[in-house]
Write an enzyme that holds these catalytic residues in place. Structure first.
Site, PDB file in Angstrom:
ATOM      1  N   GLY B  72      42.471  45.628  52.569  1.00 24.33           N
ATOM      2  CA  GLY B  72      41.645  45.837  53.768  1.00 24.33           C
ATOM      3  C   GLY B  72      40.356  45.059  53.765  1.00 24.33           C
ATOM      4  CD  GLN B  73      38.537  43.333  48.805  1.00 18.38           C
ATOM      5  OE1 GLN B  73      37.916  42.307  48.589  1.00 18.38           O
ATOM      6  NE2 GLN B  73      39.284  43.930  47.902  1.00 18.38           N
ATOM      7  N   GLY B  74      37.623  42.283  54.222  1.00 16.99           N
ATOM      8  CA  GLY B  74      37.433  41.341  55.328  1.00 16.99           C
ATOM      9  C   GLY B  74      38.122  40.004  55.113  1.00 16.99           C
ATOM     10  CE1 TYR B  76      42.305  38.006  49.103  1.00 13.47           C
ATOM     11  CE2 TYR B  76      41.068  40.021  48.716  1.00 13.47           C
ATOM     12  CZ  TYR B  76      41.494  38.782  48.292  1.00 13.47           C
ATOM     13  OH  TYR B  76      41.131  38.320  47.071  1.00 13.47           O
TER      14      TYR B  76
END
Lengths: 586, 190
Positions: B72-74, B76
């Protein structure tokens, strides 16, 4: 949700409205806001030093996500808030430093940890002497006040206590002295701005020194562990904004804008008051930021200036409104660097270099602006407004900033340098010649000009003598002639218009005749008798001309207006005949 | 599909395989939710932020799920769209205690719904309003209004409050998703 409808689309497609609190009642400025991971849990907190009412109720507020996590009362008005790592202990929790009056309050794990007091300054010996005498009741308060007043007039800087005494009425003097005489006299300065400087490592969580600017025109660098003054630097004026980079143990630069409207650059080892570079601004600075190596300064005259580190001005942009505050934007995931300018017309404008790349419309005038990581989101803009609201906007993942200028202005082509060729030898020779022979060249030109005028005058006189022009020069017979050729040939129609231009006098006994080459043309009427010409009316006479030649040659035909008994024509018209078309049916 | 597979499926021995995509902002609990469905012996005890994505398999009462647990990291999040085409269902995990980033989750959901690979498909979307145990968390009803879920008209969706650590509310959501995907496959066969 706020009134998003009135905002233009372009403002919406880059920023998400994450949080609005119109009743946050925050009275704060950019310097008193910071974003930091003070609990080392990856959840960045918003730390705000609230000025309360401006005189009491000052608070240090910490927001976690959208909730107010903690509140601490501050005794005096805060002038700056920073967070810094003061040790290497795990977990890596930074401390909060709040500058307020002559003190720095350090909070660790949201608990008061340490209070640093600025070193006291020297007191004027006479002032010290006066208070010493007052202690023993050896001096009359009125005499004391007069002496202090004289000291102040001489330009000496007095202690706060003495200054307060000068403001009092005569009746209040004695009680004031009685209350205060027992305590020791101290002269203290006030912190005006606060910054941090990494000590020996450039890591994000490396130990940092505190850098403070004070009211006595000095900058102090504090050791983060022992809280001792590591370096002191003198300035020509009171610093207002600080921008620090580099490492204390290696090399650093402190850029500071001062109350005298100048921006100074201080280097490591510049403790002897040697100011290396100075940028003089035309107006007072209201904000200063550094991006890469450039210094951005917003001034009170609605201008945003950009200077190189060496103080050379790169550009200036005029803002549509008064600048409230500046904030540097460094959005690392996209490598986007810009400066955000909050304006009095309720806009926040983003400038990348000198190009306006985005405009954020806000409900109120923004006074405090911070961009950085808040909660778990990296591109967050925190804004506080004049009316005390708190707004949080998040940069969209899909936002793209185009480098084109949003504002209408001169086309970019105007900034392109023209490829001006180098001066040729011919050009240089010509220039030299002109410089050396300027007098004779001027004389030659003047002589030629006179000759030209003379020739023109001669020709004009000749034309008048021969009545070669279509307007009569004879005052007794003022006539105007115009003639047209119609048709494409070989037969043309020649129309002669004759007008008496006098106001009262009629002309009579006039004839029209023609001069032509009879091998080329044959006129059906070679002689036209003109009736009496009534002033002002236009008389039309015509004749047909047959062209005798089909070789495509043409000639001029002259029209004469004659008066009976005069050999010189009154007026002459010259008509240039068109080339006649060949006869199709013959 | 071979004869034996069909037969096995008909007999209920072998379950039909479907792909689901698990998306949501970082720190919302996607990996923890998937971890809950894994058999006890292969469970992870410490969950770390996912890098890129993980592929996990688990089964519900009628289907065998292949879950693409996306990071969920920006940085990725741009990977998500590459898996839209072959998924049969989406699990969107929301951190119901993160009010600040609810708009970011909404923005990501809007991007997902607008994507050409999903726009015209009636794939079911399951929302988990996760971290319901936290004090700051908002209710699933509030969550769905903040996310604007009532605007989704062309896809079946369901929201349930969950607590991925204890597993509360998770099976309810997956049961719904199973029914939806089964219905979808049935209707396609006809």
């Amino acid at each position: 949700m706020p009134a998003m409808d009135e905002q233009p689309l372009e403002a919406n497609d880059k920023w998400l409205d994450a949080y609005n609190d119109r009743v946050a009642s925050l009275y704060t400025f950019t310097q008193c806001m910071t974003l930091s991971d003070i609990q080392a849990d990856g959840d960045y907190k918003l730390i705000i030093a609230d000025l309360g009412t401006g005189s009491y109720d000052m608070k240090l507020k910490v927001y976690k996500n959208t909730n107010l996590m903690s509140e601490h009362t501050i005794i005096d008005l805060p002038t700056g808030v920073v967070t810094f790592y003061m040790d290497t202990l795990e977990p890596r929790t930074p401390a909060i430093a709040v500058a307020s009056g002559p003190y720095i309050y350090v909070y660790k794990n949201l608990r008061p940890y340490f209070k640093f007091t600025l070193p006291p300054l020297d007191i004027h010996p006479v002032e010290q002497d006066l208070w010493d005498q007052a202690k023993m009741d050896q001096v009359n308060p009125l005499v004391m006040r007069e002496t202090l007043e004289n000291l102040r007039m001489e330009g000496s800087v007095l202690t706060v206590r003495s200054l307060r005494m000068l403001q009092l009425d005569a009746s209040d003097l004695d009680p004031f002295v009685q209350v205060h005489k027992a305590s020791a006299l101290k002269r203290q300065t006030v912190i005006t701005c606060l910054g941090t400087l990494k000590k020996s490592l450039a890591d994000d969580d490396a130990i940092s020194c505190l850098v403070l600017g004070t009211e006595n025109k000095a900058i102090y660098i504090l050791d983060p562990e022992a809280f001792t003054v590591l370096a002191t630097m003198e300035l020509p004026s009171v610093p207002v904004f600080l921008s620090v980079n580099g490492l204390f143990d290696v090399e650093y630069r402190i850029v500071t804008s001062c109350r005298n409207g100048c921006v100074y650059t201080l280097k490591r080892g510049a403790s002897e008051g040697v100011v290396k570079h100075c940028i003089e601004l035309k107006s007072q600075p209201v904000g200063m930021e550094r991006i890469n190596k450039n210094i951005y300064v917003g001034t009170m005259d609605q201008m945003l200036h950009c200077f190189t580190a060496k103080g050379k001005k790169l550009w200036t942009v005029k803002m549509p409104s008064t600048i409230m505050t500046l904030e540097a934007i460094d959005f690392k995931p996209k490598g986007f660097k810009a400066v955000a300018v909050a304006l009095a017309n309720r806009q926040v404008q983003l400038y990348k270099e000198k190009y306006l790349v985005d405009v954020i419309h806000t409900e109120d005038v923004v006074t405090g602006l911070r961009f950085g990581r808040f909660a778990r989101e990296e591109g967050t803009m925190v804004m506080t407004t004049k009316s005390g609201s708190l707004f949080v906007k998040i940069l969209k993942r899909s936002a793209k900033f185009e480098e084109r200028d949003l504002a209408a202005g001169p086309p970019s082509a105007q900034n392109v340098k023209l490829n001006v060729p180098k001066k040729t030898k011919l050009f240089v020779d010509q220039t030299l010649r002109e410089r050396e022979n300027a007098v004779s060249m001027h004389r030659t030109f003047q002589r030629d000009l006179y000759l030209l005028r003379l020739n023109v005058a001669r020709e004009y006189a000749k034309a008048l003598d021969n009545s070669m022009n279509p307007i009569s020069s004879d005052p007794t017979e003022p006539l105007k002639l115009s003639a047209q050729i119609q048709g494409i040939g070989p037969t043309f129609k020649l129309t002669v218009n004759l007008q008496n231009t006098s106001l009262t006098q009629a002309s009579s006994n006039l004839f029209i005749t023609f001069e032509f080459d009879d091998r080329l043309y044959s006129f059906r009427k070679k002689f036209i008798q003109v009736p009496m010409l009534v002033p002002g009316l236009n008389y039309i006479f015509d004749t047909f001309i047959d062209c005798q030649n089909d070789k495509g040659v043409s000639d001029n035909v002259k029209v004469f207006v004659l008066k009976q008994g005069k050999s010189v024509p009154l007026i002459t018209g010259v008509i240039s005949m068109p080339v006649a078309e060949t006869v199709i049916m013959s | 599909m071979g004869f034996f597979d069909t037969l096995a499926q008909w007999l209920g021995v072998k379950k039909r395989e479907v792909n689901v995509l698990v998306v949501g902002l970082d720190n919302s609990g996607k990996t923890t939710i998937i971890n809950h469905f894994k058999p006890h012996d292969s469970k992870n005890h410490d969950i770390v932020p996912t890098v890129g994505f993980n592929v996990e398999r688990f089964t519900s009462k009628a289907l065998a799920f292949t879950a693409f647990d996306m990071s969920g990291q920006g940085r990725y999040r741009n990977l998500w769209e590459h898996y839209y085409r072959e998924c049969h269902g989406v699990i969107f995990v929301i951190d119901s205690s993160d009010k600040l980033r609810m708009v970011v989750a909404k923005d990501e959901l809007d991007l997902l719904l607008q994507h050409s690979d999903l726009k015209n498909r009636r794939i079911p979307i399951l929302f988990f309003a996760n971290k319901m145990d936290l004090r700051e968390s908002v209710s699933s009803v509030k969550c769905s209004s903040l996310m604007g879920l009532d605007q989704i008209r062309d896809k079946p969706w369901h929201i349930c409050a969950s607590n991925a650590v204890t597993g509360e509310g998770l099976s309810e959501g997956v049961d719904w998703l199973t029914d939806q995907i089964k219905d979808l496959i049935e209707s396609k066969k006809k």
